[in-house]
Structures are given as structure tokens and as C-alpha cells.
Scaffold this motif. Structure first.
Motif, PDB file in Angstrom:
ATOM      1  N   THR A 260     -49.161 -24.834  13.998  1.00 51.96           N
ATOM      2  CA  THR A 260     -50.599 -25.089  13.999  1.00 51.96           C
ATOM      3  C   THR A 260     -51.157 -25.485  15.355  1.00 51.96           C
ATOM      4  O   THR A 260     -52.376 -25.562  15.521  1.00 51.96           O
ATOM      5  CB  THR A 260     -50.942 -26.191  12.980  1.00 51.96           C
ATOM      6  N   SER A 261     -50.275 -25.742  16.324  1.00 53.95           N
ATOM      7  CA  SER A 261     -50.748 -26.128  17.654  1.00 53.95           C
ATOM      8  C   SER A 261     -49.730 -25.692  18.697  1.00 53.95           C
ATOM      9  O   SER A 261     -48.574 -25.385  18.377  1.00 53.95           O
ATOM     10  CB  SER A 261     -50.943 -27.647  17.743  1.00 53.95           C
ATOM     11  N   ALA A 262     -50.162 -25.677  19.955  1.00 53.45           N
ATOM     12  CA  ALA A 262     -49.261 -25.306  21.052  1.00 53.45           C
ATOM     13  C   ALA A 262     -48.071 -26.257  21.136  1.00 53.45           C
ATOM     14  O   ALA A 262     -46.963 -25.859  21.496  1.00 53.45           O
ATOM     15  CB  ALA A 262     -50.032 -25.298  22.363  1.00 53.45           C
ATOM     16  N   LYS A 263     -48.283 -27.516  20.773  1.00 51.96           N
ATOM     17  CA  LYS A 263     -47.210 -28.509  20.816  1.00 51.96           C
ATOM     18  C   LYS A 263     -46.065 -28.149  19.870  1.00 51.96           C
ATOM     19  O   LYS A 263     -44.901 -28.435  20.134  1.00 51.96           O
ATOM     20  CB  LYS A 263     -47.773 -29.894  20.474  1.00 51.96           C
ATOM     21  N   ASP A 264     -46.402 -27.499  18.751  1.00 51.37           N
ATOM     22  CA  ASP A 264     -45.376 -27.102  17.781  1.00 51.37           C
ATOM     23  C   ASP A 264     -44.370 -26.120  18.376  1.00 51.37           C
ATOM     24  O   ASP A 264     -43.249 -26.000  17.879  1.00 51.37           O
ATOM     25  CB  ASP A 264     -46.016 -26.462  16.552  1.00 51.37           C
ATOM     26  N   MET A 265     -44.755 -25.420  19.418  1.00 46.28           N
ATOM     27  CA  MET A 265     -43.884 -24.406  20.030  1.00 46.28           C
ATOM     28  C   MET A 265     -42.683 -25.028  20.727  1.00 46.28           C
ATOM     29  O   MET A 265     -41.752 -24.318  21.128  1.00 46.28           O
ATOM     30  CB  MET A 265     -44.678 -23.562  21.024  1.00 46.28           C
ATOM     31  N   THR A 266     -42.685 -26.340  20.899  1.00 48.27           N
ATOM     32  CA  THR A 266     -41.561 -27.023  21.557  1.00 48.27           C
ATOM     33  C   THR A 266     -40.568 -27.618  20.554  1.00 48.27           C
ATOM     34  O   THR A 266     -39.598 -28.254  20.944  1.00 48.27           O
ATOM     35  CB  THR A 266     -42.079 -28.139  22.479  1.00 48.27           C
ATOM     36  N   LYS A 267     -40.801 -27.397  19.268  1.00 44.33           N
ATOM     37  CA  LYS A 267     -39.924 -27.991  18.246  1.00 44.33           C
ATOM     38  C   LYS A 267     -38.554 -27.337  18.189  1.00 44.33           C
ATOM     39  O   LYS A 267     -37.577 -27.942  17.743  1.00 44.33           O
ATOM     40  CB  LYS A 267     -40.596 -27.913  16.870  1.00 44.33           C
ATOM     41  N   TRP A 268     -38.485 -26.070  18.607  1.00 47.15           N
ATOM     42  CA  TRP A 268     -37.236 -25.319  18.528  1.00 47.15           C
ATOM     43  C   TRP A 268     -36.918 -24.741  19.906  1.00 47.15           C
ATOM     44  O   TRP A 268     -37.814 -24.324  20.650  1.00 47.15           O
ATOM     45  CB  TRP A 268     -37.364 -24.180  17.512  1.00 47.15           C
ATOM     46  N   LYS A 269     -35.637 -24.678  20.249  1.00 46.31           N
ATOM     47  CA  LYS A 269     -35.236 -24.204  21.579  1.00 46.31           C
ATOM     48  C   LYS A 269     -35.518 -22.719  21.743  1.00 46.31           C
ATOM     49  O   LYS A 269     -36.189 -22.277  22.676  1.00 46.31           O
ATOM     50  CB  LYS A 269     -33.757 -24.494  21.812  1.00 46.31           C
ATOM     51  N   THR A 270     -34.960 -21.925  20.861  1.00 40.36           N
ATOM     52  CA  THR A 270     -35.228 -20.487  20.818  1.00 40.36           C
ATOM     53  C   THR A 270     -35.558 -20.131  19.380  1.00 40.36           C
ATOM     54  O   THR A 270     -34.842 -20.544  18.472  1.00 40.36           O
ATOM     55  CB  THR A 270     -34.004 -19.675  21.252  1.00 40.36           C
ATOM     56  N   PHE A 271     -36.625 -19.383  19.171  1.00 41.21           N
ATOM     57  CA  PHE A 271     -36.969 -19.045  17.795  1.00 41.21           C
ATOM     58  C   PHE A 271     -37.860 -17.818  17.755  1.00 41.21           C
ATOM     59  O   PHE A 271     -38.487 -17.433  18.757  1.00 41.21           O
ATOM     60  CB  PHE A 271     -37.663 -20.223  17.100  1.00 41.21           C
ATOM     61  N   ASN A 272     -37.890 -17.208  16.597  1.00 36.32           N
ATOM     62  CA  ASN A 272     -38.827 -16.122  16.319  1.00 36.32           C
ATOM     63  C   ASN A 272     -39.984 -16.671  15.488  1.00 36.32           C
ATOM     64  O   ASN A 272     -39.817 -17.615  14.706  1.00 36.32           O
ATOM     65  CB  ASN A 272     -38.131 -14.996  15.548  1.00 36.32           C
ATOM     66  N   PHE A 273     -41.144 -16.081  15.656  1.00 31.20           N
ATOM     67  CA  PHE A 273     -42.265 -16.433  14.810  1.00 31.20           C
ATOM     68  C   PHE A 273     -42.955 -15.152  14.350  1.00 31.20           C
ATOM     69  O   PHE A 273     -42.859 -14.117  15.007  1.00 31.20           O
ATOM     70  CB  PHE A 273     -43.269 -17.348  15.529  1.00 31.20           C
TER      71      PHE A 273
END
Length: 278
Positions: A260-273
Motif C-alpha cells: 500500500t505504500s513505497a515503504k512496504d517495498m522494503t519488507k522483503w529482500k527480493t520478491f515478485n509482485f
């Protein structure tokens, strides 16, 4: 026990050689029996650095969530076709699955997979990189067998010390599709992007397609991406009117978490969305 130890030693030596010396590797055919699609044959690359891929019903079902039968779907960064084939099974024989990969070593194996399962799939592939300007680009890898890698551009300048002797061709996808697949474009349902850290650049080059046709989108958040680059990727996709979702694997049983936010993109090291037009 002795044979097992011998096999482990031989495998270790083969991997070391593949990292240091460039050579061609063939393929091995694997057969999988799916509940819905039946028997599927897949060409696995014999490169010792690449684990054998498996085609499962759960993976095909993941793509069926986004790809209706008879539609157009696009795989950017196909590698040997381990996502291309399940995508094509979802689209079916009446659909069209386009695959793009400029790496000549993986492309040879991809072409083998194009020849298989032709009663169930319609796969067309091209040895091109997808770029924001047409041209020729340097391609490099961190290991000599070119199991992975990418082109050099303003976003990713270095992929490793092993470089192809010939440059690869980059194309603007929207221009290419309008010229060659104009009739199929209204049916486009899905685009997958996996380009070793240049996902945002590729997605930005697809802006016209995404705004007009609103296909579902899958992309990767690269290991080495900084928090600022991750935020830029989020802003690019959400700015096109898409909602983003983390998913744990290419399976219909995957864990799914809204981003839901740009900050959420740092929750996982490498991931697909995946991203869906809102």
C-alpha cells in the motif's frame, strides 16, 4: 555412500567450471502430468548452475487468474521458458504468448520449449531486450555460462565481468506490437517483467500499453535495489493506476500481501509482485 560423495564432488567441479569458462550446454527433456492440461514436456537446461525447473498445475492456475483463454500475454525476460510455458498453457492454443530474451545461451533452450506442447500452446519468441529506445546494448553476466545477466543502461551499468562478444538488440515494445501484433493488442491480458534490476525502466517504456489496455502486470523487486529505487518502482506502477500485491511464489496457493505504500517495498529482500489496474 561412495557414489553419492563422488556425485557431489563432480557436481561441485562442474559448477566451478561453469562459473569460470564459457561453453554451450544442451537440454534434458522432463515430463510432467498436470490434472487439467495433461502431459507437459519441458526442456531443462543442462547448465550445472541452473536447478531443473518443474511445471505444476498450481503454477498454471496462478497464471489462469490473470490470463483468459485466447488472450495475448507477454513474458519479458523469459530465461529458458519456465514461466513462459505456464503462461502459454493458461492462454491456450487459441491465445498468443510472446517471449523476449536477448541472452543467446538461454534463448536456445527457450526455442526448444517453443517446439514442445504445440497442441496446447502458441508461443512466439524473439531474441530482443525491451528498452526505452531501439538500439544495440552490451550484455554481461556474473558467471561465464551466462545463466543470468542483463544489458547495461543508465539504470543498471554492471551485471558482471563476463560480456557477450556481440551486442544484443533492444526494441521499444509498444512500437513492435503495433507493427506486428496490432490485431491481438486489444486482447492483451498480462505482462511479466524480470530483467535483473531494470524493471522500472521497462515498465516506464510500457506506459502507453498499460494505460490503454490495462493488462495485469508481474515484476521483480531486485535484491540490490536501494530503498529509493524500490520507492521509485512503487511510484511508477501505482502512478499508472495499479494496485500492487506481494506474492510468495508462482502458485495459486501463494501468500498474498497488499503493498500500500513505497515503504512496504522494503519488507522483503527480493520478491515478485503483481499489479492490477484499479
Amino acid at each position: 555412500m561412495f557414489n553419492r560423495i563422488k556425485s557431489l564432488i563432480e557436481n561441485k567441479i562442474a559448477k566451478k567450471k561453469a562459473r569460470r569458462y564459457t561453453q554451450e550446454y544442451g537440454h534434458v527433456l522432463s515430463t510432467f502430468n498436470l490434472d487439467e492440461e495433461g502431459e507437459i514436456v519441458f526442456a531443462n537446461w543442462a547448465n550445472p548452475l541452473i536447478d531443473p525447473k518443474e511445471i505444476t498445475q498450481q503454477e498454471v492456475n496462478f497464471f489462469k487468474k490473470f490470463i483468459p483463454k485466447g488472450s495475448l500475454c507477454i513474458d519479458i525476460g523469459t530465461h529458458i521458458g519456465d514461466t513462459t510455458v505456464p503462461m502459454a498453457l493458461a492462454a491456450g492454443k487459441t491465445g498468443t504468448t510472446l517471449g523476449f530474451d536477448p541472452n543467446p545461451y538461454v534463448y536456445k533452450i527457450l526455442q526448444e520449449n517453443v517446439k514442445l506442447n504445440t497442441d496446447k500452446t502458441n508461443i512466439i519468441t524473439y531474441p530482443f531486450a525491451i528498452t526505452n529506445v531501439e538500439g544495440e546494448f552490451s550484455y554481461a553476466s556474473s558467471e561465464a555460462s551466462f545463466g543470468n545477466g542483463g544489458i547495461s543502461n543508465e539504470v543498471v551499468t554492471e551485471h558482471g565481468n563476463y560480456q557477450l562478444t556481440k551486442k544484443v538488440k533492444g526494441i521499444v515494445l509498444e512500437d513492435f506490437l503495433l507493427k506486428n501484433y496490432a490485431a491481438e493488442l486489444p486482447t492483451i491480458s498480462f505482462i511479466k517483467v524480470d530483467v535483473e534490476g531494470a524493471d522500472r525502466e521497462v515498465i516506464r517504456s510500457l506506459e502507453g500499453l498499460l494505460k490503454k489496455y490495462k493488462p495485469a502486470l508481474v515484476a521483480e523487486c531486485f535484491t540490490k535495489s536501494t530503498p529509493a529505487e524500490r520507492a521509485e518502482l512503487f511510484d511508477t506502477v501505482s502512478g499508472l493506476g495499479y494496485a500492487l500485491y506481494y506474492f510468495s511464489d508462482f502458485t495459486d496457493q501463494a501468500e498474498i500481501v497488499p503493498i500500500t505504500s513505497a515503504k512496504d517495498m522494503t519488507k522483503w529482500k527480493t520478491f515478485n509482485f503483481y499489479a492490477i489496474s484499479t
